[in-house]
Every structure is written in structure tokens, then in C-alpha cells.
Design an enzyme around this catalytic site. Structure first.
Site, PDB file in Angstrom:
ATOM      1  N   HIS A  77      -4.612  11.692  27.531  1.00 40.54           N
ATOM      2  CA  HIS A  77      -3.186  11.951  27.653  1.00 40.54           C
ATOM      3  C   HIS A  77      -2.408  10.642  27.571  1.00 40.54           C
ATOM      4  O   HIS A  77      -2.942   9.556  27.834  1.00 40.54           O
ATOM      5  CB  HIS A  77      -2.900  12.659  28.974  1.00 40.54           C
ATOM      6  CG  HIS A  77      -3.410  14.058  29.004  1.00 40.54           C
ATOM      7  ND1 HIS A  77      -3.204  14.902  30.070  1.00 40.54           N
ATOM      8  CD2 HIS A  77      -4.117  14.780  28.099  1.00 40.54           C
ATOM      9  CE1 HIS A  77      -3.746  16.076  29.822  1.00 40.54           C
ATOM     10  NE2 HIS A  77      -4.314  16.020  28.625  1.00 40.54           N
ATOM     11  N   GLU A  79      -0.128   9.425  29.496  1.00 37.00           N
ATOM     12  CA  GLU A  79      -0.073   8.725  30.781  1.00 37.00           C
ATOM     13  C   GLU A  79      -1.376   7.977  31.047  1.00 37.00           C
ATOM     14  O   GLU A  79      -1.366   6.847  31.535  1.00 37.00           O
ATOM     15  CB  GLU A  79       0.182   9.721  31.926  1.00 37.00           C
ATOM     16  CG  GLU A  79       1.435  10.543  31.768  1.00 37.00           C
ATOM     17  CD  GLU A  79       1.229  11.868  31.033  1.00 37.00           C
ATOM     18  OE1 GLU A  79       2.047  12.776  31.250  1.00 37.00           O
ATOM     19  OE2 GLU A  79       0.267  11.997  30.240  1.00 37.00           O
ATOM     20  N   CYS A 105       0.266  16.391  33.768  1.00 41.03           N
ATOM     21  CA  CYS A 105      -0.659  17.403  34.271  1.00 41.03           C
ATOM     22  C   CYS A 105      -1.236  16.925  35.603  1.00 41.03           C
ATOM     23  O   CYS A 105      -0.968  15.808  36.051  1.00 41.03           O
ATOM     24  CB  CYS A 105      -1.777  17.642  33.259  1.00 41.03           C
ATOM     25  SG  CYS A 105      -2.963  16.275  33.162  1.00 41.03           S
ATOM     26  N   CYS A 108      -3.379  13.597  35.285  1.00 35.93           N
ATOM     27  CA  CYS A 108      -2.535  12.405  35.150  1.00 35.93           C
ATOM     28  C   CYS A 108      -1.768  12.132  36.434  1.00 35.93           C
ATOM     29  O   CYS A 108      -1.587  10.970  36.819  1.00 35.93           O
ATOM     30  CB  CYS A 108      -1.584  12.570  33.974  1.00 35.93           C
ATOM     31  SG  CYS A 108      -2.432  12.561  32.378  1.00 35.93           S
TER      32      CYS A 108
END
Length: 149
Positions: A77, A79, A105, A108
């Protein structure tokens, strides 16, 4: 018109998302401290690995709904990549702010909590109530923002 700082950083996050190699969602993120960009990240396969737009999406193949079975995804991801870039280059992000095209999410969010991020600012919501609850419990401000004000 000169943008406010939040909109400035959110616009940059949208530009960063243009590097994404994900077939489902293009996400860009940056970590900022004292109005300075420390790191950026976008979602995509780890370095040296083939990208999803080259080999397809395992989550799509499995019929996975948004926000589920992250372990099937070959990508990281945005992040996560922003945090990893900080670690790779020895940049402390503790006390920083996250600006992202999308709400983080749960995976993260847990990383952002442990990294010492103070606030999460995003444009698009993401269907993960546990992520929201964990950020709130950790005292991290998480807010949806408009790209334009």
C-alpha cells in the site's frame, strides 16, 4: 489561487498516485513534518517484482471484495511504501502527518500508529471501520478532506 497547506499536500498525493501499478485503485501518500515532505509512496508491487498491470490481479481473480483478503495482493500500500522509504533512507517520521488519496486500511493504520504519525488526512473513504477505530483509540486524528476548498 494559492492553496492552503492541506490542499497543497493532498494535490501532491494525487500526483504521486499516478505512479501506482495497481489495477484496482491508484493510491498516493506522503508523510509531512513541519510543512516539509519527508517521504512519498504509491501502491504497487515490491521492487524487482513484476507489476500487477503486467501479471494481473490475484484479488480480482479470486473475486475478493474491497477491503478483504489483503494477503492475496502482491502489492504494498502507498502508506506502507512511504513508511518503508523513510526506513530505507534513515528519515524519522515520528510526529509526522500522513496525506493520502485514500483512507488507510487496518494494516496501514497499525503501522502508522507504531511509526508515531500524529494525523491522517485523506480524500476518499475506505470501507474499514476497524482501521478508523484503532486510529481513534490511539489518539490519531483521522479526517476526510476536500481536495479543493
Amino acid at each position: 489561487m494559492r492553496p492552503a497547506w492541506d490542499q497543497y499536500f493532498l494535490r501532491i498525493a494525487t500526483v504521486v498516485s499516478g505512479r501506482s501499478t495497481c489495477l484496482r485503485r491508484q493510491v498516493g501518500a506522503l508523510i509531512v513534518k513541519d510543512k516539509r515532505i519527508l517521504t512519498t509512496g504509491y501502491n504497487g508491487a515490491p521492487r524487482l517484482l513484476e507489476h500487477c498491470f503486467d501479471v494481473g490481479c490475484r484479488r480480482d481473480d479470486a473475486g475478493a471484495e474491497s477491503g478483504t483478503v489483503h494477503e492475496l495482493c502482491r502489492g504494498l500500500h502507498a502508506e506502507q511504501n512511504a513508511i518503508l522509504q523513510a526506513a530505507l533512507h534513515g528519515v524519522s517520521i515520528e510526529g509526522g502527518l500522513l496525506y493520502s488519496t485514500h483512507q488507510p486500511c487496518v494494516l496501514c493504520s497499525k503501522m502508522l500508529i507504531n511509526a508515531g504519525i500524529l494525523a491522517v488526512n485523506f480524500i476518499e473513504p475506505y470501507p474499514d471501520p476497524l482501521a478508523e477505530n484503532l486510529l481513534k483509540e490511539a489518539g490519531i486524528l483521522s479526517q476526510k478532506m476536500r481536495l479543493e476548498d
